[in-house]
Design a protein around this motif. Structure first.
Motif, mmCIF file in Angstrom:
data_model
loop_
_atom_site.group_PDB
_atom_site.id
_atom_site.type_symbol
_atom_site.label_atom_id
_atom_site.label_comp_id
_atom_site.label_asym_id
_atom_site.label_seq_id
_atom_site.Cartn_x
_atom_site.Cartn_y
_atom_site.Cartn_z
ATOM 1 N N PRO C 166 8.066 -2.392 -14.350
ATOM 2 C CA PRO C 166 7.229 -2.304 -13.136
ATOM 3 C C PRO C 166 5.823 -1.806 -13.435
ATOM 4 C CG PRO C 166 9.363 -1.326 -12.736
ATOM 5 C CD PRO C 166 9.298 -1.625 -14.193
ATOM 6 N N LYS C 169 3.142 -4.308 -13.588
ATOM 7 C CA LYS C 169 2.674 -4.981 -12.393
ATOM 8 C C LYS C 169 2.003 -4.056 -11.392
ATOM 9 C CE LYS C 169 4.429 -8.638 -11.124
ATOM 10 N NZ LYS C 169 5.082 -9.869 -10.703
ATOM 11 N N THR C 170 2.386 -2.795 -11.413
ATOM 12 C CA THR C 170 1.827 -1.896 -10.407
ATOM 13 C C THR C 170 1.382 -0.606 -11.070
ATOM 14 O OG1 THR C 170 3.954 -0.920 -10.030
ATOM 15 C CG2 THR C 170 3.342 -2.683 -8.567
ATOM 16 N N ARG C 171 0.698 0.199 -10.299
ATOM 17 C CA ARG C 171 0.394 1.545 -10.789
ATOM 18 C C ARG C 171 0.133 2.477 -9.615
ATOM 19 N NH1 ARG C 171 -5.782 0.451 -12.289
ATOM 20 N NH2 ARG C 171 -5.553 -1.767 -12.044
ATOM 21 N N VAL C 178 8.308 3.429 -7.366
ATOM 22 C CA VAL C 178 9.301 2.670 -8.125
ATOM 23 C C VAL C 178 10.098 3.597 -9.028
ATOM 24 C CG1 VAL C 178 9.628 0.958 -9.935
ATOM 25 C CG2 VAL C 178 8.053 0.501 -8.093
#
Lengths: 406, 307, 400
Positions: C166, C169-171, C178
């Motif tokens: 993850p 894809k995100t931060r 997450v």
């Protein structure tokens, strides 16, 4: 950006808050220390371990109070050549914490015996520590059957009955005497809940025609059981067996009533026999709930009245709870053994394992794995907002009908 | 069929409770671009203050002498919610403001820590605070009628949630201060440039957010009949999930998100054999998948990061 | 020339003195009651702040850097003698062993949190994976704990890659949510899986054995009988040293540099030719591997593991340790972990106030000293000119 001054102010504020909690903490901590200083120079220490904080604190604190009461009585009786001091340690229902405080207890050479634990996993974690240090541990409230075993004998003994010993009479009562055969199980995901599920499933299997229709596992601390209850309502069972503790049980019952399931029987074991259950579920909702508790009811015990009075007099704020009497007897057993062999770890191990002690719960002695042989159980029913012994209830005499009676 | 229907009602009720915290999260995030993680604990704080007002201070009984029960309930709830509004302001001053313009991790950690602190303060200083407390019954409990499966209380909770959202909508869209909240959440610099007092907007948002969380806490506790000092952590987490699934910063999305999570939880535990233990797992997995594959949320717009 | 040698000597003495001083402070914190511990820590913090104000601390840093060897030898000797110093008190040794185990995890967590700036709220899940892997192998399949430690490392690293996915894809907040969600799922799955003991945990995990000598036996050297924790103490000390060595090598390598670049600005880092996918996953898997080793150690040390040891709260405590010590600073992270473990044990007597104090301490650190006890050091680059071989860039830590 903040100004330096503001940051300083904030830090000072936080530090003050921290200092305050520290002082508050020390204040309550040092009280205990002063008490211990007041005692004679010759003291023997006995450790008490249990959940004094956290979700099960009510069980642990009640038992701790009862334990202290017994030790105080022994000290006051003047029959001992030394003073006994209770070291109470908080296992916070957490095995890691439990192991850590157990290490602390056995590191202190003055600690000659210990009594501990309401949570079985915590007991699992501390048993090897007590065993390797050669300190006798009397379990007052953890009920997983495997805790007492050949390997752990004679170091580990237990004054309370195991889960198997608890579920057996209840199943016999509700299936044979009341004739309820279709059961739904709700229990929590703790060891307590899971092994109750296991025990109840096995007990129900023994009776022809009886069956378990559904099993639902809930988290401790969960508040919403409506989805499960709606499902059980549709499944048309004869009763719900609840294998958990007070709070969740009370909420389950409350929500049963809300969903129009007041006329369904709910039964449970010792974990729910507590006034808190009735208070939270509501007097009316709790009416007719059945539960079993090992041991005879306090009022029927010989020393029961004296115990209750002494507990009141000692000024403890918290109720002694379901396991208070066990902790009380555990303390007395340790005292009795101390009287026999004196403060020596090794001698105490054998003395406790071989003891035959006539106390609050009757005559307690331990079998070949260290499990108490003093197992009697009582069926309770809620009547007018109180847990009443089944034998003296209006339900037995037929004046009232249990939920779901045809 | 009736089973599905009654489970749907259960899910809607649960969804309402998640949504209210989700709205709080989204409101703060919209204006400040930070996640105020202690929102769940703030809501539970409100429930505890209402419990204290009723069962320790005895306010409800006193008010009931002069007012109809319904009105005294409303007054007590407003008192509790106002208290949380003020608490939120204090929290903003103490643990959020120092981290403006700093790494996003810091306000997140500081609000998590203050959530823990709040929880523990309740546990320590509320009488018997670590034990679950029975929540006073301020809403009528009986069933609406024999046919409907919904009780008075549930109806009130749903209506109150909708009413709160409607009022919030009116406030944000029709009042000047509401419009400035919107302006700040769209573009802070531009808003400041057109003469909006940013600091004031932030304070009002926190007051408002605290108020909404307070009412949320009241409704949750009424629905469960019980308050626990440590209820806030899970409740806050689910609220955060609701906000993210709905699109962080989107107040109405939080409602959709809350309902979605609640439906998954309820239906997994009701219709998947042995699913009860996995209800939360399913809900969290859905949230993870959402973040990975549709991070803008159910009804959010996709934003492209400019370098 | 002589002057220079004299300065060298005095700097080397200073490094030894500082190293010894830190060891003593930790030792005093360990053995004395809570108020004294806190007082000592306050003085310690005061010294650091004073040093920073006057700039004197830079000299100490430089001396420590230059005479790393001496300082480490002193600390090492001190550690080796510790079991004798606490005269075999098994409780104090237990605290130190736990501190060492947490230090190893914190070093791993630091790769994500400190070096790369990726929020990870699930270090306890990695820790748990290592513990459960090794425990299950030993209890159910009778496989040696020494093999278990490697399997624990491998499984945790694998989970690290899964949890790290993850992060590609995100931060920021999304990543934090997450990892929180994954952490909660991990705990719930352990409770729900009967094969892993469910809520009962796994009891009866065997200890380590070497050439027939069980680590659970009291250690006897020079006629002294030391409690069995001593064995584990030395094992943990050895592994912690290895972990610290690996961590500082990584910090000084191109990978460490790439992590820092991502922390500063991901997009710029990508344009500089850093393979984000690889480097980010590396941060997660290596960090998780550290935690896995620590988990395996813990399992065979306590002989019992349960889901309570690996929940979200444990993750928060681990994050606290990294933050307190100083992000992206190997010495700082170890110091922070040891100190917090010690303070945590001291607070046991005030169990009711413990979590509250934790929270307040965290808030105070964040407001007053967000950089931690030992702040992150700026990297300094020196260009060395070797005869004809062109320019050779070396990286050393130090100097702002």
């Amino acid at each position: 950006m903040l100004k330096r001054r503001t940051i300083k102010f904030l830090v000072v504020f936080m530090l003050l808050a921290l200092a305050f909690t520290l002082i508050a903490g020390c204040g309550s901590g040092s009280k205990g220390k002063e008490e211990s200083k007041a005692t004679d120079s010759k003291t023997v220490k006995v450790a008490f371990l249990g959940p004094l904080t956290g979700p099960n604190a009510m069980q642990g604190v009640g038992a701790r109070n009862a334990f202290k009461l017994a030790i105080d009585q022994a000290n006051a009786s003047g029959k001992l050549p030394f003073k006994i001091e209770v070291v109470d340690l908080d296992d916070a229902s957490n095995p890691g914490t439990g192991a850590s405080v157990a290490q602390k207890a056995v590191a202190d050479q003055d600690v000659v015996a210990a009594s501990g634990h309401w949570n079985s996993p915590v007991a699992e974690a501390t048993i090897p520590i007590f065993k390797s240090a050669g300190v006798p541990l009397v379990i007052w409230g953890a009920i997983r059957p495997t805790l007492t075993s050949k390997e752990n004998y004679p170091y580990i003994t237990r004054v309370c009955p195991t889960q198997q010993q608890e579920n057996l009479p209840l199943a016999n009562f509700v299936i044979n005497e009341l004739g309820r055969k279709k059961w739904a199980i709700i229990s929590d995901t703790t060891t307590y809940g899971k092994s109750n599920t296991e025990a109840w499933k096995n007990e129900v299997k023994k009776y022809p025609g009886a069956e378990v229709v559904s099993i639902d596992e809930i988290q401790v601390g969960q508040n919403d059981f409506r989805p499960i209850l709606s499902k059980i309502k549709a499944a048309n069972v004869d009763g719900i067996y609840f294998g958990g503790v007070v709070m969740e049980a009370a909420l389950v019952r409350r929500q049963m009533v809300e969903l129009g399931m007041k006329d369904m029987l709910m039964v449970g074991i010792s974990g729910i026999v507590d006034d808190k259950f009735i208070e939270t579920a509501g007097k009316e909702a709790a009416e007719g709930i059945i539960a079993t508790k090992p041991g005879k009811s306090i009022s029927k015990l010989e020393g029961g009245k004296a115990f209750e009075e002494a507990y009141q007099k000692a000024g403890f704020k918290e109720p002694y709870g379901a396991y208070g009497p066990y902790a009380y007897d555990a303390a007395n057993i340790i005292v009795e053994a101390l009287k026999q062999v004196g403060p020596d770890r090794n001698k105490l191990v054998d003395a406790i394992a071989k003891i035959s002690y006539n106390g609050l719960l009757g005559v307690t002695s331990f079998n070949e794995v260290g499990q108490t042989t003093n197992v009697a159980s009582t069926i309770y029913v809620v009547e007018d907002g109180k847990w009443v012994d089944w034998d003296s209830s209006k339900y037995k005499s037929g004046e009232r009908k249990l939920p779901g009676s045809k | 069929m009736s089973l599905v229907l009654s489970q749907a009602i259960n899910a809607i009720m649960l969804g309402c409770t998640y949504s209210l915290v989700g709205i709080g999260f989204s409101l703060f995030f919209g204006v400040m671009d930070i996640v105020v993680f202690c929102a769940g604990d703030v809501a539970i704080f409100a429930a505890f203050s209402i419990t204290a007002l009723v069962s320790i201070v005895g306010l409800y009984a006193a008010l009931n002498l002069a007012l109809p029960p319904f009105l005294s309930t409303v007054l007590i709830v407003i008192a509790g919610a106002s208290l949380t509004g003020v608490l939120m302001l204090a929290l903003y001053r103490l643990v959020i403001k120092p981290f403006e313009n700093k790494s996003a991790l810091m306000p997140l950690l500081s609000t998590i820590a203050s959530g823990v602190a709040l929880r523990e303060l309740i546990g320590i200083f509320y009488p018997q605070g670590r034990n679950p407390q029975t929540f006073p019954q301020l809403l009528p409990g009986g069933a609406l009628s024999d046919f409907a499966m919904i009780s008075w209380r549930n109806l009130i909770i749903i209506v109150a949630t909708l009413l709160l959202v409607a009022l919030l909508y009116l406030f944000v869209n029709k009042t000047k201060i509401g419009l400035s909240i919107q302006a700040v959440s769209q573009n802070r610099e531009a808003a400041i440039m057109v003469g909006i007092n940013w600091q004031q907007v932030v304070l009002i948002t926190f007051l408002l957010g605290g108020f909404i969380l307070g009412i949320g806490g009241f409704l949750v506790a009424s629905y469960y009949d019980v308050v626990r000092f440590d209820m806030g952590s899970m409740y806050g987490l689910k609220g955060f999930c609701a906000a993210v699934v709905g699109g962080l910063g989107n107040v109405y999305g939080a409602i959709v998100g809350g309902l979605l999570i609640a439906f998954i939880e309820v239906f997994v535990s009701a219709f998947v054999p042995g699913g009860t233990a996995y209800a939360s797992v399913a809900a969290f997995l859905m949230v993870v998948l959402f973040i990975l594959f549709k991070p803008e949320g159910v009804i959010g717009e996709k934003t492209i990061e400019k370098v | 020339m002589i002057n220079k040698a004299g300065a060298q000597l005095s700097r080397s003495l200073m490094a030894i003195a500082v190293s010894l001083g830190i060891c003593l402070i930790l030792y005093i914190a360990l053995v004395s009651p809570l108020p004294i511990t806190l007082l000592v820590l306050a003085i310690f913090l005061g010294l650091i702040v004073m040093g920073e104000r006057s700039g004197g601390i830079e000299k100490i840093y430089a001396a420590m850097e230059e005479h790393k060897g001496e300082a480490l030898v002193v600390a090492g000797i001190f550690a080796l003698l510790l079991p004798l110093l606490v005269s075999g008190n098994n409780y104090l040794l237990h605290v130190v062993v736990m501190g060492g185990i947490y230090s190893i995890i914190a070093l791993g967590l630091n790769f994500q949190l400190g070096s790369t700036g990726m929020v990870n709220f699930a270090p306890a899940a990695f820790y748990g994976t290592g513990a459960y892997t090794s425990a299950v192998l030993a209890v159910k399949f009778g496989i040696s704990p020494w093999v278990g430690i490697l399997c624990g490392l491998f499984m945790a690293a694998l989970l690290g890659i899964v949890f790290g996915f993850p992060a590609l894809k995100t931060r920021g907040y999304y990543l934090s949510l997450v990892t929180i969600a994954l952490q909660v799922i991990f705990t719930l799955m352990i409770i729900n899986t009967d094969w892993l003991g469910g809520p009962n945990g796994i009891p009866g995990i065997p200890g380590y054995e070497i050439f027939g000598f069980s680590f659970r036996r009291p250690l006897e050297i020079l006629g002294m009988r030391l409690p069995y924790q001593t064995n584990y103490f030395y094992l943990v000390f050895l592994l912690l040293s290895l972990a610290a060595l690996a961590a500082s090598r990584l910090y000084n390598s191109r990978i460490g540099l790439a992590w820092n670049a991502i922390e500063q600005d991901e997009i710029v880092a990508a344009t500089q030719g850093i393979n984000l996918t690889k480097i980010k996953l590396l941060a997660f898997s290596i960090g998780a591997a550290f935690a896995g080793v620590a988990g395996a150690l813990y399992a065979h040390y306590t002989s019992f593991i349960g889901n309570e040891d690996f929940d979200f709260n444990k993750s928060l405590v681990l994050i606290c340790m990294v933050l307190l010590g100083g992000m992206d600073n190997v010495a700082g992270v170890i110091l922070g972990s040891l100190l917090l473990t010690i303070i945590d044990e001291k607070l046991r007597d005030f169990a009711d106030y413990r979590m509250l104090m934790y929270a307040l301490i965290l808030i105070i650190i964040l407001i007053a000293r967000p950089q931690g006890l030992l702040p992150k050091r700026n990297r300094k680059y020196q260009i060395k000119q070797d005869n004809n071989e062109g320019y050779n860039v070396t990286v050393t830590a130090g100097g702002k």
